[in-house]
Design a protein around this motif. Sequence first.
Motif, PDB file in Angstrom:
ATOM      1  N   GLU A 119      58.606  22.181   6.027  1.00  0.00           N
ATOM      2  CA  GLU A 119      58.001  23.278   5.610  1.00  0.00           C
ATOM      3  C   GLU A 119      58.542  23.474   4.221  1.00  0.00           C
ATOM      4  O   GLU A 119      57.700  24.034   3.283  1.00  0.00           O
ATOM      5  CB  GLU A 119      58.523  24.342   6.635  1.00  0.00           C
ATOM      6  N   GLU A 120      59.592  23.000   3.676  1.00  0.00           N
ATOM      7  CA  GLU A 120      60.214  23.045   2.375  1.00  0.00           C
ATOM      8  C   GLU A 120      59.177  22.187   1.662  1.00  0.00           C
ATOM      9  O   GLU A 120      58.728  22.552   0.406  1.00  0.00           O
ATOM     10  CB  GLU A 120      61.572  22.628   2.331  1.00  0.00           C
ATOM     11  N   ARG A 121      58.968  20.946   1.776  1.00  0.00           N
ATOM     12  CA  ARG A 121      58.032  20.291   1.265  1.00  0.00           C
ATOM     13  C   ARG A 121      56.491  20.605   1.139  1.00  0.00           C
ATOM     14  O   ARG A 121      56.044  20.523  -0.028  1.00  0.00           O
ATOM     15  CB  ARG A 121      58.047  18.627   1.945  1.00  0.00           C
ATOM     16  N   MET A 122      56.229  21.198   2.243  1.00  0.00           N
ATOM     17  CA  MET A 122      54.888  21.860   2.089  1.00  0.00           C
ATOM     18  C   MET A 122      54.959  22.953   1.246  1.00  0.00           C
ATOM     19  O   MET A 122      53.672  22.973   0.365  1.00  0.00           O
ATOM     20  CB  MET A 122      54.247  22.486   3.634  1.00  0.00           C
ATOM     21  N   GLY A 134      53.185  25.063  -4.021  1.00  0.00           N
ATOM     22  CA  GLY A 134      53.710  25.532  -5.401  1.00  0.00           C
ATOM     23  C   GLY A 134      53.089  24.721  -6.662  1.00  0.00           C
ATOM     24  O   GLY A 134      52.708  25.346  -7.709  1.00  0.00           O
ATOM     25  N   ARG A 135      53.292  23.561  -6.513  1.00  0.00           N
ATOM     26  CA  ARG A 135      52.682  22.553  -7.516  1.00  0.00           C
ATOM     27  C   ARG A 135      51.194  22.721  -7.941  1.00  0.00           C
ATOM     28  O   ARG A 135      50.901  22.561  -8.904  1.00  0.00           O
ATOM     29  CB  ARG A 135      53.121  21.370  -7.186  1.00  0.00           C
ATOM     30  N   ALA A 136      50.419  23.064  -6.865  1.00  0.00           N
ATOM     31  CA  ALA A 136      49.079  23.176  -6.965  1.00  0.00           C
ATOM     32  C   ALA A 136      48.621  24.799  -7.258  1.00  0.00           C
ATOM     33  O   ALA A 136      47.586  25.035  -7.132  1.00  0.00           O
ATOM     34  CB  ALA A 136      48.435  22.746  -5.960  1.00  0.00           C
ATOM     35  N   ILE A 166      47.827  18.472   0.301  1.00  0.00           N
ATOM     36  CA  ILE A 166      48.243  19.843  -0.114  1.00  0.00           C
ATOM     37  C   ILE A 166      47.647  20.211  -1.497  1.00  0.00           C
ATOM     38  O   ILE A 166      47.208  21.169  -2.071  1.00  0.00           O
ATOM     39  CB  ILE A 166      49.601  20.338   0.285  1.00  0.00           C
ATOM     40  N   GLU A 167      48.372  19.195  -2.547  1.00  0.00           N
ATOM     41  CA  GLU A 167      48.007  19.369  -3.862  1.00  0.00           C
ATOM     42  C   GLU A 167      46.416  19.359  -4.005  1.00  0.00           C
ATOM     43  O   GLU A 167      45.998  19.767  -4.984  1.00  0.00           O
ATOM     44  CB  GLU A 167      48.709  18.235  -4.768  1.00  0.00           C
ATOM     45  N   GLU A 168      45.624  18.646  -3.103  1.00  0.00           N
ATOM     46  CA  GLU A 168      44.221  18.435  -3.477  1.00  0.00           C
ATOM     47  C   GLU A 168      43.599  19.622  -2.425  1.00  0.00           C
ATOM     48  O   GLU A 168      42.222  19.540  -2.382  1.00  0.00           O
ATOM     49  CB  GLU A 168      43.702  17.025  -2.939  1.00  0.00           C
ATOM     50  N   GLY A 169      44.260  20.436  -2.007  1.00  0.00           N
ATOM     51  CA  GLY A 169      43.390  21.687  -1.208  1.00  0.00           C
ATOM     52  C   GLY A 169      43.431  21.589   0.215  1.00  0.00           C
ATOM     53  O   GLY A 169      42.769  22.525   0.938  1.00  0.00           O
TER      54      GLY A 169
END
Length: 234
Positions: free
Chosen positions: A14-17, A22-24, A213-216
């Motif tokens: 969950e932290e990594r998610m 956040g990065r995106a 996740i960075e890609e949506g």
Amino acid sequence: MSADRIRENLEKIEERMAAAAGRAGRRAEEVTLIAVSKTQSAEAIGEAYRAGARHFGENRVQEREAKSAALEGLGATWHLIGHLQSNKAARAAKLFAAVDSVDDPALAERLARAMEAAGPGKLRVLIEVHIAGEATKSGVSIEELPRLAERILSLGHLNLCGLMCIPPFLENPNEVRPYFRKLRELRDGLRSATGAQLPVLSMGMSHDFEVAIEEGATEVRVGTALFGARAKPQ
Ligand SMILES: *Cc1c(COP(=O)(O)O)cnc(C)c1O
């Protein structure tokens, strides 16, 4: 794997998610974890539920049926994420809130009929897209995707919510990025063509969910990072 270990793994995932979101420039709540529990015991699934997981993914109808009694009463949402043969559509519609791997019009029709027979309510479905030539055998081809989407949208009892893919496994998860981007572009194109919202992109697994996740990605399907290595290969 111990209950403590599953809880720790879930927290780390969950932290990594959240960090990837956040990065995106996205909020953590925009991404749902599907805990992939194929080959895992009902006990392990119960531990993940108690640790906070609410969505679970299984890839075989028979396996979900076999775990049914032990899982009764768990307020989880079940996703079928594996290839489904049309002759098992009715059983799948009973056991799962979502079929995330629809790849063929005959299957969609069988699911719609099963839902109709079961009474009011719609089944959530995603279309699985065969995003990379050799990666897997399942999924509709990119050429056939628009036709399948139109067909599902024309069926009552099914709620087409978006797309799913299983890209090839590549050592460096960054190399998977173009496949995730492609799925998002396909979704955007379908949205313009059909007017359907298609909010869901189910993409990313243990090895590459942050890139997805960075890609949506709005849903990531994570098995081994949560439960540990599976006993038998699937
Ligand atoms: C097994 C499976 C997953 C999870 O894979 P991990 O690498 O263990 O996270 C995700 N999606 C599908 C469709 C699967 O079959």
